[in-house]
Design a protein around this motif. Structure first.
Motif, PDB file in Angstrom:
ATOM      1  N   GLN A 189      85.915  53.709  -8.152  1.00  0.00           N
ATOM      2  CA  GLN A 189      87.304  54.036  -7.833  1.00  0.00           C
ATOM      3  C   GLN A 189      87.852  55.003  -8.870  1.00  0.00           C
ATOM      4  N   THR A 190      88.473  56.091  -8.424  1.00  0.00           N
ATOM      5  CA  THR A 190      89.062  57.059  -9.347  1.00  0.00           C
ATOM      6  C   THR A 190      90.559  57.170  -9.105  1.00  0.00           C
TER       7      THR A 190
ATOM      8  N   SER B 243      90.364  51.341 -10.840  1.00  0.00           N
ATOM      9  CA  SER B 243      90.114  52.607 -11.506  1.00  0.00           C
ATOM     10  C   SER B 243      90.522  52.489 -12.975  1.00  0.00           C
TER      11      SER B 243
END
Length: 304
Positions: free
Chosen positions: A204-205, A296
């Protein structure tokens, strides 16, 4: 090495390939276990009406007086695209007084299987047999590993989700392992001992911009949710998934959820919020049965 159920005809026959490990990942001893177990499997198939196997005398393994209990495996195993993953399994092995579990030619180990026990869709095993510590004359505590090599094509994406645990034991009883009389070889094989989730590793970014930003102005927060594809060994977007946009004010100890955003057809995320105070933004995915939860890293925004 992917083990398919299309050649299975005998309950437990596939499970005997527990020691059929890819030679590239096994030492000499483990490679020998593979050779021996494959012969037993072929012999069992021959007994089920299939063609005999050269180098293996007739007969079928007898029911070995061994049972398994207290099987413990991780609730979930996260597997990426290339790295070897190993998860430890423990269980209690109970045996009759006539079974010598300390013999050099006694093997036992755990395995995982997808689908039904009799005709599993796929199976995963350890590179080596389990090690056991004798507790009483008839019980032992055993520890083994399940070794997974996604880069070798052991898994398909459809394998993600629930798996069950099993264990097996083989007693050669002094038989010539190059040409055993199967009627003198003991076999115990039991499924349904436990369960776990095999999950496609997730990433996840997040990116919040502009930075810095004036108070009251619009902040655009983008990101992407991806997960391992076991068929091409790459990461692809996880589409149509709800992901929480969270914010933690500078100096605060916890995040609060601002809104839920759904990934698009490529797994991308994009939304806007008003700048109110210095703080950290992140995207948080709760996970599914096939894909683990992931947060993230935080992206700090300086509000002027």
């Amino acid at each position: 090495m992917r083990i398919r159920a299309s050649v299975a005809a005998v309950t437990g026959a596939l499970a005997l390939s527990a020691f059929a490990v890819p030679a590239a990942h096994a030492d000499g001893a483990a490679s020998a276990y593979r050779t021996e177990a494959v012969k037993i499997v072929k012999g069992a198939h021959a007994a089920a009406g299939k063609q005999g196997v050269k180098g293996v005398r007739g007969g079928t393994p007898y029911d070995l007086n061994v049972t398994f209990s207290q099987f413990k495996v991780a609730k979930a195993v996260k597997v990426g695209t290339t790295n070897h993953v190993a998860t430890t399994v423990t269980y209690t092995l109970t045996h009759g007084a006539d079974v010598d579990i300390t013999a050099d030619d006694f093997l036992n180990g755990p395995y995982l299987y997808k689908g039904s026990f009799d005709t599993p869709d796929n199976m995963l095993f350890g590179d080596l047999p389990a090690t056991c510590k004798v507790v009483t004359d008839t019980t032992a505590k055993c520890t083994g590993k399940i070794d997974i090599y996604p880069a070798d094509g052991e898994l398909w994406n459809s394998d993600a989700g629930g798996w069950k645990g099993g264990a097996l034991a083989i007693a050669y009883n002094g038989q010539d392992e190059e040409n055993p009389d199967l009627s003198k070889v003991g076999l115990a094989d039991k499924g349904g001992l436990g369960s776990t989730l095999l999950q496609r590793y997730s990433r996840q970014t997040v990116n919040a911009s502009p930075e810095p930003v004036k108070k009251g102005r619009t902040i655009t927060v983008t990101g992407a949710l991806t997960r391992a594809n076991w068929e091409d060994n790459k990461y692809h977007g996880y589409t149509k998934q709800p992901v929480k946009l969270q914010f933690k004010k500078k100096g605060a100890s916890a995040y609060t959820t601002l809104k839920t955003v759904t990934t698009d057809s490529k797994g991308n995320l994009k939304t806007t919020v008003k700048a109110s105070a210095d703080g950290y933004f992140r995207y948080s995915f709760a996970g599914t049965s096939t894909t683990p939860a992931i947060d993230s890293t935080a992206d700090f925004v300086d509000v002027k």
